[in-house]
Design a protein around this motif. Structure first.
Motif, short mmCIF file in Angstrom:
data_model
loop_
_atom_site.label_atom_id
_atom_site.label_comp_id
_atom_site.label_asym_id
_atom_site.label_seq_id
_atom_site.Cartn_x
_atom_site.Cartn_y
_atom_site.Cartn_z
N ARG A 118 -2.86 11.64 -4.81
CA ARG A 118 -4.13 11.37 -5.49
C ARG A 118 -4.39 9.88 -5.63
NH1 ARG A 118 -5.86 16.38 -6.04
NH2 ARG A 118 -4.62 17.87 -7.19
N ARG A 119 -3.84 9.13 -4.69
CA ARG A 119 -4.03 7.68 -4.67
C ARG A 119 -4.33 7.24 -3.24
NH1 ARG A 119 -2.17 8.13 -9.33
NH2 ARG A 119 -0.76 7.14 -10.67
N ALA A 120 -4.76 6.01 -3.12
CA ALA A 120 -5.13 5.49 -1.80
C ALA A 120 -3.97 4.83 -1.06
CB ALA A 120 -6.28 4.49 -1.96
N TRP A 121 -2.81 4.70 -1.68
CA TRP A 121 -1.74 3.94 -1.04
C TRP A 121 -1.28 4.51 0.31
CZ3 TRP A 121 2.97 5.89 0.13
CH2 TRP A 121 3.44 6.98 -0.60
N PRO A 122 -1.23 5.83 0.52
CA PRO A 122 -0.81 6.27 1.86
C PRO A 122 -1.75 5.77 2.96
CG PRO A 122 -0.67 8.10 0.32
CD PRO A 122 -1.39 6.98 -0.38
N THR A 123 -3.05 5.80 2.67
CA THR A 123 -4.01 5.32 3.66
C THR A 123 -3.87 3.82 3.85
OG1 THR A 123 -5.51 7.09 3.01
CG2 THR A 123 -6.47 5.26 4.26
N ALA A 124 -3.67 3.09 2.77
CA ALA A 124 -3.50 1.64 2.87
C ALA A 124 -2.27 1.28 3.69
CB ALA A 124 -3.42 1.02 1.47
N VAL A 125 -1.17 1.97 3.44
CA VAL A 125 0.06 1.71 4.20
C VAL A 125 -0.16 2.03 5.67
CG1 VAL A 125 2.46 2.46 4.55
CG2 VAL A 125 1.62 1.99 2.24
N ALA A 126 -0.82 3.15 5.95
CA ALA A 126 -1.09 3.55 7.34
C ALA A 126 -1.97 2.52 8.04
CB ALA A 126 -1.75 4.92 7.37
N LEU A 127 -2.98 2.02 7.35
CA LEU A 127 -3.85 1.00 7.95
C LEU A 127 -3.10 -0.29 8.21
CD1 LEU A 127 -7.11 1.63 5.89
CD2 LEU A 127 -6.79 2.04 8.34
N VAL A 128 -2.22 -0.67 7.29
CA VAL A 128 -1.41 -1.89 7.48
C VAL A 128 -0.48 -1.72 8.68
CG1 VAL A 128 0.45 -3.29 6.48
CG2 VAL A 128 -1.58 -2.74 5.11
N LEU A 129 0.20 -0.58 8.77
CA LEU A 129 1.12 -0.37 9.90
C LEU A 129 0.39 -0.33 11.24
CD1 LEU A 129 3.49 2.32 8.32
CD2 LEU A 129 4.05 -0.08 8.86
N THR A 130 -0.76 0.33 11.27
CA THR A 130 -1.55 0.40 12.50
C THR A 130 -2.09 -0.99 12.85
OG1 THR A 130 -2.13 2.69 12.01
CG2 THR A 130 -3.50 1.54 13.62
N GLY A 131 -2.60 -1.70 11.86
CA GLY A 131 -3.10 -3.05 12.09
C GLY A 131 -2.00 -4.01 12.52
N ALA A 132 -0.82 -3.87 11.93
CA ALA A 132 0.31 -4.72 12.31
C ALA A 132 0.71 -4.46 13.76
CB ALA A 132 1.49 -4.48 11.37
N THR A 133 0.70 -3.20 14.16
CA THR A 133 1.00 -2.86 15.55
C THR A 133 -0.01 -3.52 16.49
OG1 THR A 133 1.88 -0.71 14.87
CG2 THR A 133 1.29 -0.96 17.19
N ALA A 134 -1.29 -3.35 16.17
CA ALA A 134 -2.35 -3.93 17.01
C ALA A 134 -2.24 -5.44 17.08
CB ALA A 134 -3.71 -3.51 16.46
N ALA A 135 -2.03 -6.06 15.93
CA ALA A 135 -1.90 -7.53 15.90
C ALA A 135 -0.70 -7.99 16.72
CB ALA A 135 -1.78 -8.01 14.46
N GLY A 136 0.42 -7.29 16.57
CA GLY A 136 1.61 -7.66 17.34
C GLY A 136 1.38 -7.58 18.83
N LEU A 137 0.69 -6.54 19.28
CA LEU A 137 0.42 -6.36 20.71
C LEU A 137 -0.49 -7.47 21.25
CD1 LEU A 137 -0.14 -2.52 20.60
CD2 LEU A 137 1.74 -3.68 21.80
N ILE A 138 -1.49 -7.84 20.48
CA ILE A 138 -2.42 -8.89 20.91
C ILE A 138 -1.75 -10.26 20.85
CG2 ILE A 138 -4.57 -10.09 20.33
CD1 ILE A 138 -5.58 -7.31 19.29
N LEU A 139 -1.09 -10.56 19.74
CA LEU A 139 -0.46 -11.88 19.57
C LEU A 139 0.68 -12.10 20.55
CD1 LEU A 139 -0.41 -12.10 15.67
CD2 LEU A 139 -1.95 -13.29 17.24
#
Length: 181
Positions: A118-139
């Motif tokens: 009943r909180r937003a943290w799972p979505t926030a963690v998922a977005l951070v992990l997905t964004g970190a993956t994308a950033a790592g691939l580009i950088l």
């Protein structure tokens, strides 16, 4: 082969500005978040938990979404034969399979786990992990920015189907409880 179009010039310029602006040791670890042995077990655990809690339809939809990732990504890689930013002699960089794997695994897991928190943290963690993956691939220079964006767009319908299956499963469980109660 994707060799022309209005988006390629800014894609190349952005890539040139970003590649190797962070240490390779960091970007490689971030990229690894999209590896199958890293991301898929997270989804598998969330699927097992959701199934254990009686949300079989949602768990099955998440598993099916993950199974469809290669079925979507591989044909596009073969069709486009786009070279990589640092490996112009190689082909098959569009779209990013690592980004697609990360998005479906982490965001799919968040969809399965979030109703219990009943909180937003799972979505926030998922977005951070997905964004970190994308950033790592580009950088790191392993993917162009558009490779990553395309993967995210390709995975959106898969994740919407998981959300729909979860919602439909909850509605049918409520209906069953009402009729039997």
């Amino acid at each position: 082969m994707l060799v022309s179009g209005p988006l390629l010039t800014p894609d190349h310029a952005l890539s040139r500005a970003l590649v190797r602006t962070a240490p390779d040791s960091v970007t490689e670890r971030l990229s690894d978040l999209g590896n199958i042995p890293v991301a898929v077990p997270v989804l598998a655990l969330a699927m097992a938990y959701a199934a254990w809690r009686g949300r079989l339809r949602a768990a099955g939809a998440a598993g099916l979404a993950m199974a469809l990732v290669p079925a979507l990504v591989i044909p596009f890689k073969e069709w486009t034969a786009r070279p990589g930013p640092l490996e112009p002699w190689a082909a098959g960089y569009f779209p990013s399979g690592h980004t697609a794997t990360a998005a479906v695994a982490y965001l799919g897991a968040a969809l399965l786990v979030r109703p219990y928190t009943r909180r937003a943290w799972p979505t926030a963690v998922a977005l951070v992990l997905t964004g970190a993956t994308a950033a790592g691939l580009i950088l790191r220079g392993w993917h162009w920015p558009l490779d990553v964006v395309a993967s995210l767009l390709m995975c959106t319908p898969l994740l919407l189907c998981v959300a729909w299956a979860d919602r439909a499963g909850r509605i049918s469980r409520r209906s069953i409880r009402r009729s039997s109660g």
